[in-house]
Design an enzyme around this catalytic site. Structure first.
Site, PDB file in Angstrom:
ATOM      1  N   ASP A  85       3.933   0.208  12.257  1.00 60.68           N
ATOM      2  CA  ASP A  85       2.770  -0.547  11.762  1.00 60.68           C
ATOM      3  C   ASP A  85       2.790  -2.020  12.185  1.00 60.68           C
ATOM      4  OD1 ASP A  85       1.754   1.649   9.866  1.00 60.68           O
ATOM      5  OD2 ASP A  85       3.845   1.397   9.304  1.00 60.68           O
ATOM      6  N   CYS A 108      -5.375   7.562   8.997  1.00 60.70           N
ATOM      7  CA  CYS A 108      -5.719   7.001  10.306  1.00 60.70           C
ATOM      8  C   CYS A 108      -5.588   8.052  11.394  1.00 60.70           C
ATOM      9  CB  CYS A 108      -4.795   5.827  10.605  1.00 60.70           C
ATOM     10  SG  CYS A 108      -5.198   4.387   9.631  1.00 60.70           S
ATOM     11  N   LYS A 145       0.845  -1.209   0.000  1.00 65.07           N
ATOM     12  CA  LYS A 145       0.000   0.000   0.000  1.00 65.07           C
ATOM     13  C   LYS A 145       0.869   1.244   0.000  1.00 65.07           C
ATOM     14  CE  LYS A 145      -1.815   1.548   4.163  1.00 65.07           C
ATOM     15  NZ  LYS A 145      -1.432   2.954   4.385  1.00 65.07           N
ATOM     16  N   ASN A 146       1.919   1.208   0.826  1.00 65.35           N
ATOM     17  CA  ASN A 146       2.714   2.421   1.011  1.00 65.35           C
ATOM     18  C   ASN A 146       3.740   2.660  -0.099  1.00 65.35           C
ATOM     19  OD1 ASN A 146       1.116   2.879   3.182  1.00 65.35           O
ATOM     20  ND2 ASN A 146       2.630   2.319   4.733  1.00 65.35           N
ATOM     21  N   VAL A 190       7.045   6.723  17.101  1.00 64.27           N
ATOM     22  CA  VAL A 190       6.799   7.401  15.818  1.00 64.27           C
ATOM     23  C   VAL A 190       5.552   8.308  15.890  1.00 64.27           C
ATOM     24  CG1 VAL A 190       6.394   7.088  13.345  1.00 64.27           C
ATOM     25  CG2 VAL A 190       7.954   5.552  14.564  1.00 64.27           C
ATOM     26  N   ARG A 203      -4.301  10.438   3.056  1.00 61.66           N
ATOM     27  CA  ARG A 203      -3.301  11.507   3.143  1.00 61.66           C
ATOM     28  C   ARG A 203      -2.533  11.670   1.839  1.00 61.66           C
ATOM     29  NH1 ARG A 203      -1.740  13.607   7.667  1.00 61.66           N
ATOM     30  NH2 ARG A 203       0.468  13.681   7.155  1.00 61.66           N
TER      31      ARG A 203
END
Ligand code: EPU
Length: 453
Positions: free
Chosen positions: A325, A136, A38-39, A347, A112
């Site tokens: 994550d 999120c 996804k990232n 983080v 985002r």
């Protein structure tokens, strides 16, 4: 008995697929495949705006974040089509145009990613509009690093009641930028802007996550000149023209780690097809210390317990540290480890809220909202950090819970699958932002659940 409604009918923001009745206490066993990250995928899709010719991205996961970015590209005039194989998408930016703020807003959803459109749109059209950003709810998630970087390239940032308008009347020029923190998004912002800015950009304190290295690979295929220097320095020599790319996205190591933790928590055995060792070294070390066993194979990694689970102390960190994550599904497994574990979240400032539901299910977890002083630490203490202290093992029992966000939500589902009895888990649609075919994968692993709302 598992009843799954058509997953394409599942929405991320309401409607079908929001509520699950989960009957836990059964190990998850079987095989799941992970696709592109996804990232990475969402950022590579944005990069297609920089090319003069069409791009093809392969192994794109069928998740709602990808759908959001696809819609955003389409409102900007990019033609998006299915590619020549399953999971491939093609992007033709030749008709790219400015979009209205309302259109962008309507298509941005809880994402985002719009902020990463700035550099490419400034190069293409001289203007970028950014609506209020979603994503999120795991802390403030400011965008100051992004805006400061864009200003350093010569962009003008105007804030208005409807969002942010960014212009570059004199074009964009390479800059010397040092990030206050190795932010993933801000590093991507600089990369996507610097590749076509005039002159050289030096980025210090850059994030170096594998997904960023893969984005650099995408940009290099497009004609960019980017070198990675020691000590988190990235040098980018701007070029006048970039072309389209053909690229297979790096696998989703966050999803792979999630299923690995699900095997630990439920005492099952899960083969994660497509997972690779190199990008997961840090995770695999922690997995082993907790008592996990894994076997790295040609086409994926097999995960299960290697004996009784043991407590650990971990700190989340930027790469090559332990990803933020990964802590949520790990914490579910740690509720089953004998002794005291500590997870320092360094983080984000609000990424342990999901543990409240685990406590409701019988876990012994205390969150220290301002972190814990003392003890040997690798990551220097940050103002915003939190810590969770977990005592185990505690049997989990069923509860009615509402998922808070993507990773927290995944963990709630895994906790419910670990717990005895039937749990009602609401708001699970958000999980489709980052986990492809989530219900189908749970079913393939033998999870016992019904979609009830
Ligand atoms: N930060 C600032 N100012 C900024 C940007 C970031 O203060 O302008 C701070 C953040 O508040 C946070 C820290 O810097 O405390 C790190 O944020 P970063 O910019 O690295 O995160 P991001 O780019 O917003 C991406 C992933 C996240 C992942 C983080 C960390 C995407 C779309 N999101 O977020 O993924 O947790 O990097 O690796 O790539 C997820 O997949 O569930 C997820 C939240």
């Amino acid at each position: 008995m598992t009843t799954i409604l058509n997953e394409s009918a599942v929405s991320a923001s309401g409607g079908l697929g929001e509520v699950l009745a989960i009957r836990g206490g059964r190990p998850l066993r079987g095989r799941v495949e992970v696709k592109g990250a996804k990232n990475l995928a969402t950022k590579a899709m944005v990069a297609s705006l920089l090319g003069d010719t069409p791009s093809v991205l392969r192994d794109v996961p069928d998740i709602s974040d990808v759908k959001v970015v696809r819609s955003l590209l389409e409102v900007h005039g990019v033609t998006v089509d299915d590619g020549d194989e399953e999971g491939a998408l093609s992007f033709d930016p030749s008709g790219a145009v400015s979009a209205h703020m309302e259109e962008i807003d309507a298509h941005a959803g809880a994402s985002r990613i719009p902020i990463l459109f700035c550099g490419p749109l400034l190069h293409l059209l001289g203007e970028a509009l950014i609506p209020d950003l979603g994503g999120c709810r795991i802390g403030d998630r400011p965008i100051n690093f992004h805006m400061d970087a864009l200003r350093a390239f010569g962009a003008i940032v105007d804030k208005s009641y409807e969002g942010i308008r960014i212009t570059a009347p004199n074009g964009l020029t390479g800059a010397n930028i040092e990030l206050p923190y190795p932010s993933v998004g801000a590093t991507e912002q600089v990369l996507l802007t610097a590749v076509k800015a005039k002159g050289i950009t030096e980025l210090k304190n850059a994030a170096i996550e594998p997904e960023i290295m893969d984005l650099i690979a995408v940009l290099q295929k497009m004609g960019a000149i980017i070198s990675y220097e020691p000590n988190r320095v990235i040098l980018i020599e701007g070029v006048d023209r970039l072309v389209g790319y053909d690229h297979r996205a790096i696998f989703d190591r966050n999803e792979a780690a999630s299923w690995a933790c699900a095997a630990l928590a439920t005492d099952g055995e899960i083969f994660v097809g497509g997972a690779k060792q190199q990008e997961m070294l840090t995770f695999l070390n922690v997995f082993r210390k907790v008592g996990g066993w894994f076997d790295v194979r040609e086409d994926g990694i097999l995960f299960r317990r290697g004996g009784a689970l043991k407590p650990v102390v971990v700190e989340t960190d930027v790469h090559p540290g332990f990803m933020t994550d990964w802590q949520q599904p790990l914490i579910v497994a740690l509720t089953q480890a004998e002794g005291e574990s500590i997870v320092h979240e360094t983080v984000y400032e609000n990424r342990l809220g999901f543990t409240e539901a685990l406590v409701k299910m019988g876990a012994d977890i205390v969150v220290h909202p301002h972190g814990i002083e003392g003890g040997p630490r690798r990551v220097p203490r940050r103002e915003l950090e939190q810590a969770a202290v977990i005592h185990g093992p505690t049997p989990l029992h069923s509860a009615d819970i509402v998922v808070p966000d993507l990773r927290g939500g995944y963990s709630h589902v895994i906790a419910a699958l670990t717990a005895q009895g039937e749990s009602i888990v609401s708001g699970v649609g958000v999980i489709s932002r980052g986990y492809e075919k989530f219900f189908a994968k749970l079913e393939a692993l033998g999870a016992d659940f019904d979609v009830i709302g």
